[in-house]
Scaffold this motif. Structure first.
Motif, PDB file in Angstrom:
ATOM      1  N   VAL A   1     -21.692 -52.670 -57.092  1.00 54.58           N
ATOM      2  CA  VAL A   1     -20.900 -52.072 -58.176  1.00 54.58           C
ATOM      3  C   VAL A   1     -20.218 -50.826 -57.618  1.00 54.58           C
ATOM      4  O   VAL A   1     -20.886 -49.929 -57.113  1.00 54.58           O
ATOM      5  N   GLY A   2     -18.907 -50.777 -57.722  1.00 54.57           N
ATOM      6  CA  GLY A   2     -18.189 -49.611 -57.192  1.00 54.57           C
ATOM      7  C   GLY A   2     -17.627 -48.708 -58.263  1.00 54.57           C
ATOM      8  O   GLY A   2     -17.151 -47.613 -57.984  1.00 54.57           O
ATOM      9  N   ASN A   3     -17.719 -49.161 -59.528  1.00 51.75           N
ATOM     10  CA  ASN A   3     -17.057 -48.421 -60.602  1.00 51.75           C
ATOM     11  C   ASN A   3     -17.729 -48.721 -61.932  1.00 51.75           C
ATOM     12  O   ASN A   3     -18.184 -49.837 -62.159  1.00 51.75           O
ATOM     13  N   LEU A   4     -17.738 -47.700 -62.798  1.00 51.93           N
ATOM     14  CA  LEU A   4     -18.407 -47.866 -64.096  1.00 51.93           C
ATOM     15  C   LEU A   4     -17.489 -47.432 -65.224  1.00 51.93           C
ATOM     16  O   LEU A   4     -16.673 -46.535 -65.055  1.00 51.93           O
ATOM     17  N   ILE A   5     -17.658 -48.068 -66.361  1.00 50.75           N
ATOM     18  CA  ILE A   5     -16.948 -47.599 -67.557  1.00 50.75           C
ATOM     19  C   ILE A   5     -17.961 -47.218 -68.620  1.00 50.75           C
ATOM     20  O   ILE A   5     -18.960 -47.927 -68.800  1.00 50.75           O
ATOM     21  N   GLY A   6     -17.733 -46.098 -69.252  1.00 48.52           N
ATOM     22  CA  GLY A   6     -18.531 -45.741 -70.417  1.00 48.52           C
ATOM     23  C   GLY A   6     -19.738 -44.867 -70.143  1.00 48.52           C
ATOM     24  O   GLY A   6     -20.414 -44.438 -71.078  1.00 48.52           O
ATOM     25  N   VAL A   7     -20.047 -44.599 -68.884  1.00 47.87           N
ATOM     26  CA  VAL A   7     -21.149 -43.668 -68.598  1.00 47.87           C
ATOM     27  C   VAL A   7     -20.527 -42.274 -68.659  1.00 47.87           C
ATOM     28  O   VAL A   7     -19.603 -41.975 -67.914  1.00 47.87           O
ATOM     29  N   VAL A   8     -21.014 -41.460 -69.562  1.00 47.46           N
ATOM     30  CA  VAL A   8     -20.380 -40.155 -69.746  1.00 47.46           C
ATOM     31  C   VAL A   8     -21.383 -39.017 -69.807  1.00 47.46           C
ATOM     32  O   VAL A   8     -22.528 -39.204 -70.210  1.00 47.46           O
ATOM     33  N   GLY A   9     -20.899 -37.851 -69.458  1.00 48.44           N
ATOM     34  CA  GLY A   9     -21.737 -36.658 -69.494  1.00 48.44           C
ATOM     35  C   GLY A   9     -22.002 -36.201 -68.066  1.00 48.44           C
ATOM     36  O   GLY A   9     -22.289 -37.018 -67.191  1.00 48.44           O
TER      37      GLY A   9
ATOM     38  N   SER B   1     -27.035 -45.714 -51.546  1.00 49.92           N
ATOM     39  CA  SER B   1     -26.391 -46.943 -51.070  1.00 49.92           C
ATOM     40  C   SER B   1     -26.104 -46.765 -49.577  1.00 49.92           C
ATOM     41  O   SER B   1     -26.066 -45.637 -49.077  1.00 49.92           O
ATOM     42  N   ARG B   2     -25.923 -47.884 -48.892  1.00 51.62           N
ATOM     43  CA  ARG B   2     -25.818 -47.828 -47.424  1.00 51.62           C
ATOM     44  C   ARG B   2     -24.667 -46.925 -46.954  1.00 51.62           C
ATOM     45  O   ARG B   2     -24.835 -46.105 -46.066  1.00 51.62           O
ATOM     46  N   LEU B   3     -23.520 -47.048 -47.582  1.00 50.98           N
ATOM     47  CA  LEU B   3     -22.372 -46.274 -47.094  1.00 50.98           C
ATOM     48  C   LEU B   3     -22.060 -45.042 -47.938  1.00 50.98           C
ATOM     49  O   LEU B   3     -21.173 -44.268 -47.609  1.00 50.98           O
ATOM     50  N   GLY B   4     -22.760 -44.909 -49.033  1.00 51.36           N
ATOM     51  CA  GLY B   4     -22.586 -43.706 -49.857  1.00 51.36           C
ATOM     52  C   GLY B   4     -21.196 -43.549 -50.462  1.00 51.36           C
ATOM     53  O   GLY B   4     -20.709 -42.432 -50.630  1.00 51.36           O
ATOM     54  N   ILE B   5     -20.571 -44.664 -50.796  1.00 45.68           N
ATOM     55  CA  ILE B   5     -19.213 -44.552 -51.370  1.00 45.68           C
ATOM     56  C   ILE B   5     -19.313 -44.142 -52.842  1.00 45.68           C
ATOM     57  O   ILE B   5     -20.019 -44.779 -53.623  1.00 45.68           O
ATOM     58  N   PRO B   6     -18.628 -43.077 -53.219  1.00 45.87           N
ATOM     59  CA  PRO B   6     -18.742 -42.614 -54.617  1.00 45.87           C
ATOM     60  C   PRO B   6     -18.121 -43.594 -55.614  1.00 45.87           C
ATOM     61  O   PRO B   6     -17.254 -44.392 -55.271  1.00 45.87           O
ATOM     62  N   LEU B   7     -18.593 -43.459 -56.848  1.00 45.80           N
ATOM     63  CA  LEU B   7     -18.139 -44.355 -57.926  1.00 45.80           C
ATOM     64  C   LEU B   7     -16.958 -43.749 -58.673  1.00 45.80           C
ATOM     65  O   LEU B   7     -16.841 -42.529 -58.786  1.00 45.80           O
ATOM     66  N   LEU B   8     -16.141 -44.622 -59.237  1.00 42.65           N
ATOM     67  CA  LEU B   8     -15.177 -44.170 -60.241  1.00 42.65           C
ATOM     68  C   LEU B   8     -15.858 -44.289 -61.597  1.00 42.65           C
ATOM     69  O   LEU B   8     -16.531 -45.294 -61.873  1.00 42.65           O
TER      70      LEU B   8
END
Ligand code: BGC
Length: 749
Positions: free
Chosen positions: A83-91, A106-113
């Protein structure tokens, strides 16, 4: 399970990549070049699974008060890079924790949108976009989006699904509330203003967020006005009406586009190579990424163009989709599809590259936690300044539709005012459907706003009736309250459920039995003001015929009640103008000001053989650009500098405007043109310019405008944009049907 030591090695590798690439960044290279090299380095480290994970966007699952708002399965998927991106998680706090999982576990530590529909404010809600468009104040519209971005970004969000730039001429469609109305020229200016507001001047700042122009494209013309239905518009309509605001968003550097639920030329938008590749990439050179609308990949099966989710995934990635919102079709199928050679890893790399580039542009690799600053969340959300700006925006967005005998503004020395209607004290309706994180407790309802404005006046409140009900038991109380009052203020219209997504209506009358109550109250003979709440134009002919004062308040947001009270009692002189036509009857839909003449135009004569209805007028109830003020304006002195201009020349003209009334006021001067003779038929009027001008009583200002040949271009029969020489009419006025000044000029070769 990935071992800790592996994290360490990979984290060190990443740090090295960043260091190497940033050292190599020469001063002269553009930032994008440098990001692209970083993306390439990162891409070379990624497994196919991790790449596909970047194309995957999923929703939250836990409740809002849990530490992460996602369950253990989703957290594990993030750890595995699925999973690289999330919708609806807020705060700030939950997003920080979820981001930490992505970055540290995560292995590569890529940040989420983190995406959210921040449509008209985050916690401080401004009026709905259609209402904001009624302000005709692009600076204010931009500021409103800026505030929304500041609040959302303080609370973990780095990507909004706005602006919706769909032009719509069908008020049955519930989503007209989310757009800027019916006109492609004005809609384009609003689209650009909103993109600038969300993205600011530097996307890497902590208070700017990615914008998303949606829904690409044509979604505003659903057949029969029914939500999610197909569209069947001509290529001409697509190019002339629907695409311009999307192109304006592009020119304002919008970072992302969203596909739509509909289809174009019998191809669902999510698999339209024509839209997503030919136009967006090849003609427009868009270098951001494209996300689908919710589950539109798997919906291809319902459309009947894909047999299963696997072939739907192939078709959409090949057409130009980069990110799958909600259907999980990419994450479930792409790996096998690469093995089966139905999709190449290169296709996937293209999409991953675009998404990683956006993450770089947001600055997430430098500081993945920059949007989760609890201090900012405490100090920059729902601030008094933001509330004040929301109040000002709400004032500007309201449209005075009728004011017989200057009933408004009301006197501040009134002793008793009745406030009646289901909306009067309903915070939910003031917030509307896209309320983001808005809360009832923070809303100033109309009743509340009135009481605050005049603490010494008695405001007698009765709900009277609900929106959708047959229950008349509240009528008596409403009538008794009205009898005791000097003036009756009626707050009626649509509830938050009546407009927005999945809220198409076949009738656009005021819902339920509210009109029955209005008619009963009208028989009392008291001075009455209707404050209308709605997310779309409504057919309000009876009200227009019988009630002396009507204020269009739309869905006004957190500060709505204050803004209405300001207008009703004259502390703000209304200045809004309709960005969309109010029909006289649903039978006229689609109805819009820039229609074409036809070979048998209605010239007002008695002839039966003209393009008109047997039973109703052609004219709308209120035209595009219409709106009254507490003062009145005189237009004079149109001067066109040169009556013949070459194609490379600029057409300049000026006119004078005078505030002929007793109070300061703002007028939106509207400039339309008509191409009198052309190789293809042209609209009777097209908006080309406008200016909102503030004038003191008695003051006159000279206002200059200029337009170029490019503003007068048309789409010829071969669907090419060209400019043709010939005569043009210049029509300047206070609305599209209240033209006060007319002139002509000629474009010569
Ligand atoms: C809407 C989009 C919205 C998305 C995510 C869809 O149903 O059509 O406009 O951005 O949901 O909430």
């Amino acid at each position: 399970m990935i071992k800790k030591s592996r994290f360490l090695i990979w984290s060190i590798t990443l740090v090295v990549i960043y260091m190497v690439t940033s050292c190599n960044t020469s001063e002269n290279k553009t930032i994008t070049d440098s990001y692209e090299r970083k993306v390439d380095s990162l891409l070379s480290l990624m497994t196919l699974t991790e790449k596909i994970g970047q194309l995957n966007l999923v929703g939250r699952d836990g409740n809002r008060n849990s530490a992460t708002q996602i369950g253990p399965k989703k957290a594990n998927d993030i750890r595995k890079g699925l999973v690289g991106n999330l919708i609806g998680v807020v705060g700030a706090a939950p997003n920080r924790e979820v981001q930490r999982i992505a970055v540290e576990e995560s292995r590569l530590g890529i940040p989420l949108l983190f995406a959210r529909d921040v449509i008209h404010g985050y916690k401080t809600l401004t009026p709905i976009p259609l209402a904001e468009a009624a302000s005709w104040d692009l600076e204010a519209i931009e500021k409103s989006a800026r505030i929304a971005a500041i609040e959302a970004s303080a609370s973990g969000i780095n990507w909004t699904y706005a602006p919706m730039v769909d032009i719509s001429r069908d008020p049955r469609w519930g989503r007209v509330m989310e757009g800027a109305g019916e006109d492609p020229y004005y809609g384009s200016l609003v689209a650009a203003a909103r993109v600038r507001g969300f993205q600011g001047d530097d996307l890497s700042k902590e208070n700017t967020i990615l914008a998303c122009a949606k829904h690409f494209a044509g979604y505003g013309s659903p057949m029969a006005g029914r939500e999610y239905s197909i569209i069947d518009v001509s290529m001409r309509e697509l190019y002339e009406v629907h695409l311009p605001p999307f192109e304006a968003a592009l020119n304002a550097s919008v970072g992302t586009y969203m596909t739509s639920f509909t289809e174009v030329n019998a191809v669902p938008a999510t698999v339209s190579k024509f839209l997503l590749t030919d136009i967006l990439r090849e003609q427009w050179n868009f270098d951001g990424f494209v996300v689908t609308d919710w589950s539109t990949i798997t919906q291809l099966m319902e459309h009947g163009v894909a047999a299963d989710s696997s072939s739907a995934a192939v078709a959409s990635i090949k057409a130009g989709v980069d990110m799958d919102m909600g259907s999980q079709a990419f994450v479930r199928n792409l790996e096998n599809l690469v093995k089966e050679k139905k999709v190449s890893e290169k296709d996937i790399d293209i999409a991953v590259r675009r998404i990683l580039l956006a993450k770089y542009r947001l600055g997430l690799f430098e500081d993945p936690y920059k949007y989760t600053n609890p201090e900012r969340e405490k100090t920059e959300v729902l601030t008094p300044q933001n509330r004040e700006a929301a109040r000002e925006m709400a004032q500007k967005s309201m449209v005075l539709l009728k004011n017989e005998n200057q009933l408004l503004p009301l006197s501040k020395s009134l002793k008793t005012v009745a406030v009646i209607g289901p909306v009067a004290d309903d915070p939910r309706t003031h917030m509307g459907r896209w309320k983001a994180e808005g809360e009832r407790k923070d809303v100033i309802t109309l009743l509340h706003g009135l009481k605050k404005k005049l603490p010494n006046t008695k405001f007698l409140y009765a709900k009277g009736v609900d929106y959708d009900t047959k229950d008349r038991s509240g009528f008596l109380e409403a009538i008794s309250v009205a009898k005791q009052a000097e003036v009756v203020v009626l707050a009626i219209g649509e509830s938050q459920k009546h407009s927005g997504e999945a809220s198409s209506r076949a009738s656009i009358d005021i819902p339920g039995i509210q009109m029955e109550l209005v008619k009963k109250l009208h028989t009392l003979g008291k001075p009455m003001v209707v404050v209308l709440y709605n997310g779309r134009p409504l057919t309000i002919n009876w009200i227009n015929d019988h009630i002396p004062a009507i204020l269009e308040a739309w869905i006004p947001g957190t500060e709505g009640g204050n803004a209405i009270a300001d207008i009703l009692f004259g502390d703000y002189n209304p200045s809004g103008k309709l960005p969309i036509t109010f029909p006289y009857s649903v039978g006229q839909i689609p109805i819009f000001y820039s229609y074409k003449n036809t070979g048998r135009p209605d010239d007002g004569s008695d002839t039966k053989w003209a393009s008109k209805y047997y039973d109703i007028p052609n004219e709308p109830l209120y035209p595009f650009g219409y709106g009254l003020s507490y003062t009145n304006f005189k237009y004079s002195d149109l001067k066109i500098k040169k009556s013949k201009v070459t194609m490379s020349d600029t057409i300049t003209f000026s006119m004078s405007i005078t505030n002929a009334g007793k109070v300061p006021g703002e007028e939106v001067i509207q400039v339309y043109t008509r191409d009198l003779l052309a190789s293809v038929t042209r609209p009777v009027k097209e908006l080309k310019r406008f200016k909102k001008v503030l004038l003191k009583p008695g003051e006159t200002k000279t206002i200059s405008f200029s337009i170029t040949a490019n503003d007068l271009k048309l789409l010829n029969e071969q669907l090419q944009w060209i400019t043709e020489p010939g005569e043009f009419q210049l029509l300047i006025g206070s609305s599209s049907s209240d033209i006060r000044l007319e002139g002509k000029f000629e474009l010569i070769e």
